[in-house]
Design an enzyme around this catalytic site. Structure first.
Site, PDB file in Angstrom:
ATOM      1  N   GLY A 150      29.862  35.650  43.143  1.00 23.27           N
ATOM      2  CA  GLY A 150      28.892  35.631  42.062  1.00 23.27           C
ATOM      3  C   GLY A 150      28.559  36.943  41.393  1.00 23.27           C
ATOM      4  O   GLY A 150      27.722  36.976  40.489  1.00 23.27           O
ATOM      5  N   TRP A 164      30.252  38.860  39.263  1.00 25.03           N
ATOM      6  CA  TRP A 164      30.541  38.912  37.824  1.00 25.03           C
ATOM      7  C   TRP A 164      29.556  38.059  37.040  1.00 25.03           C
ATOM      8  O   TRP A 164      29.132  38.431  35.944  1.00 25.03           O
ATOM      9  CB  TRP A 164      31.982  38.479  37.559  1.00 25.03           C
ATOM     10  CG  TRP A 164      32.964  39.601  37.711  1.00 25.03           C
ATOM     11  CD1 TRP A 164      32.869  40.675  38.541  1.00 25.03           C
ATOM     12  CD2 TRP A 164      34.193  39.763  36.992  1.00 25.03           C
ATOM     13  NE1 TRP A 164      33.956  41.495  38.393  1.00 25.03           N
ATOM     14  CE2 TRP A 164      34.788  40.957  37.456  1.00 25.03           C
ATOM     15  CE3 TRP A 164      34.849  39.019  36.025  1.00 25.03           C
ATOM     16  CZ2 TRP A 164      36.005  41.429  36.971  1.00 25.03           C
ATOM     17  CZ3 TRP A 164      36.073  39.477  35.539  1.00 25.03           C
ATOM     18  CH2 TRP A 164      36.636  40.668  36.006  1.00 25.03           C
ATOM     19  N   ASP A 210      34.069  28.091  40.555  1.00 23.73           N
ATOM     20  CA  ASP A 210      34.989  28.588  41.568  1.00 23.73           C
ATOM     21  C   ASP A 210      35.364  27.432  42.482  1.00 23.73           C
ATOM     22  O   ASP A 210      34.593  26.480  42.653  1.00 23.73           O
ATOM     23  CB  ASP A 210      34.352  29.713  42.395  1.00 23.73           C
ATOM     24  CG  ASP A 210      35.398  30.530  43.151  1.00 23.73           C
ATOM     25  OD1 ASP A 210      35.696  31.649  42.704  1.00 23.73           O
ATOM     26  OD2 ASP A 210      35.930  30.042  44.171  1.00 23.73           O
ATOM     27  N   ASP A 218      37.927  23.185  40.569  1.00 17.06           N
ATOM     28  CA  ASP A 218      39.320  23.627  40.600  1.00 17.06           C
ATOM     29  C   ASP A 218      39.821  23.652  39.160  1.00 17.06           C
ATOM     30  O   ASP A 218      39.906  22.605  38.517  1.00 17.06           O
ATOM     31  CB  ASP A 218      40.145  22.654  41.441  1.00 17.06           C
ATOM     32  CG  ASP A 218      41.614  23.027  41.523  1.00 17.06           C
ATOM     33  OD1 ASP A 218      42.026  24.026  40.891  1.00 17.06           O
ATOM     34  OD2 ASP A 218      42.362  22.299  42.207  1.00 17.06           O
ATOM     35  N   ASP A 253      38.262  36.481  37.267  1.00 16.86           N
ATOM     36  CA  ASP A 253      38.576  37.353  38.400  1.00 16.86           C
ATOM     37  C   ASP A 253      39.319  36.544  39.471  1.00 16.86           C
ATOM     38  O   ASP A 253      39.334  36.912  40.638  1.00 16.86           O
ATOM     39  CB  ASP A 253      37.280  37.951  38.971  1.00 16.86           C
ATOM     40  CG  ASP A 253      37.529  39.144  39.886  1.00 16.86           C
ATOM     41  OD1 ASP A 253      38.493  39.884  39.634  1.00 16.86           O
ATOM     42  OD2 ASP A 253      36.764  39.318  40.846  1.00 16.86           O
ATOM     43  N   LYS A 271      42.317  38.954  35.494  1.00 16.73           N
ATOM     44  CA  LYS A 271      42.927  39.794  36.533  1.00 16.73           C
ATOM     45  C   LYS A 271      44.341  39.315  36.821  1.00 16.73           C
ATOM     46  O   LYS A 271      44.590  38.118  36.915  1.00 16.73           O
ATOM     47  CB  LYS A 271      42.097  39.746  37.816  1.00 16.73           C
ATOM     48  CG  LYS A 271      42.711  40.562  38.952  1.00 16.73           C
ATOM     49  CD  LYS A 271      41.729  40.823  40.065  1.00 16.73           C
ATOM     50  CE  LYS A 271      41.447  39.595  40.903  1.00 16.73           C
ATOM     51  NZ  LYS A 271      40.510  39.900  42.004  1.00 16.73           N
TER      52      LYS A 271
END
Length: 201
Positions: free
Chosen positions: A49, A51, A69, A87, A111, A151
């Site tokens: 959490g 970000w 997430d 998902d 991320d 990322k």
């Protein structure tokens, strides 16, 4: 090296963030000015959490953050953050409804990282898959002129991702924050000025 890593770990604990990754986002935003008050942000791969908390601070109480997430988190979020356990490869109807209700978004940040196997090629390939899926989500809900941060574990196959990003955004920059571990293969693509035509590719 251990002292370098511990600096950000301890700093995160002292400042009540769940992970050191917050400083990567802060470096990115300080450099590229992603966030403004009142913006709507989608955070992919949000757990635990940091970000989402960082984005929520920067968009302020009138802004909104939708975070998701595969893993859940016990982080206490402020009222302008909505967290969903999802998902991205198999998005639920509830999540699609949330995207429609809260979007379109000014910024999409990802991320997401694969569970590493220790095999460099496998980890890079799985990272690339996550990036491509994050971009697909951004295509679905990012406003024209919006920003996208993702990322990636660097490897020989990143060209296909770079080509897709450059087709969609006015500016694509490669950025490795100082708070990333030196030995890490991660870097970030910071994409600005979404053209709004990604879904036609």
């Amino acid at each position: 090296m251990k002292t370098y890593r511990d600096h950000y770990f301890l700093k995160a604990k002292q400042e009540n963030y769940p992970a050191r990754s917050i400083y990567k986002l802060k470096e990115i935003d300080n450099r590229f000015k992603l966030f403004r008050q009142g913006m709507k942000v989608l955070d992919l791969g949000a757990a635990p959490g940091s970000w989402s908390l960082g984005a929520a601070e920067r968009v302020g109480p009138k802004g909104r953050v939708l975070a998701c997430d595969l893993q859940t988190t016990d982080t206490q979020f402020p009222p302008n953050v909505t967290f969903m356990q999802e998902d991205v490869f198999n998005r639920s109807e509830a999540f699609e409804d949330a995207l429609a209700a809260m979007g379109p978004f000014h910024v999409v940040i990802s991320d997401m990282a694969p569970r590493t196997t220790g095999t460099r090629f496998t980890d890079q390939a799985r990272s690339l898959e996550l990036c491509i899926e994050a971009l697909a989500v951004a295509d679905h809900c990012l406003i024209k002129g919006g920003s996208f941060v993702v990322k990636i574990f660097m490897g020989p196959d990143v060209k296909q991702l770079l080509d897709a990003l450059r087709a969609r955004f006015e500016t694509v920059k490669t950025f490795k924050p100082k708070s990333s571990r030196v030995e890490s293969k991660e870097t970030f693509y910071v994409c600005l000025g979404y053209r709004g035509d990604g879904q036609q590719d």
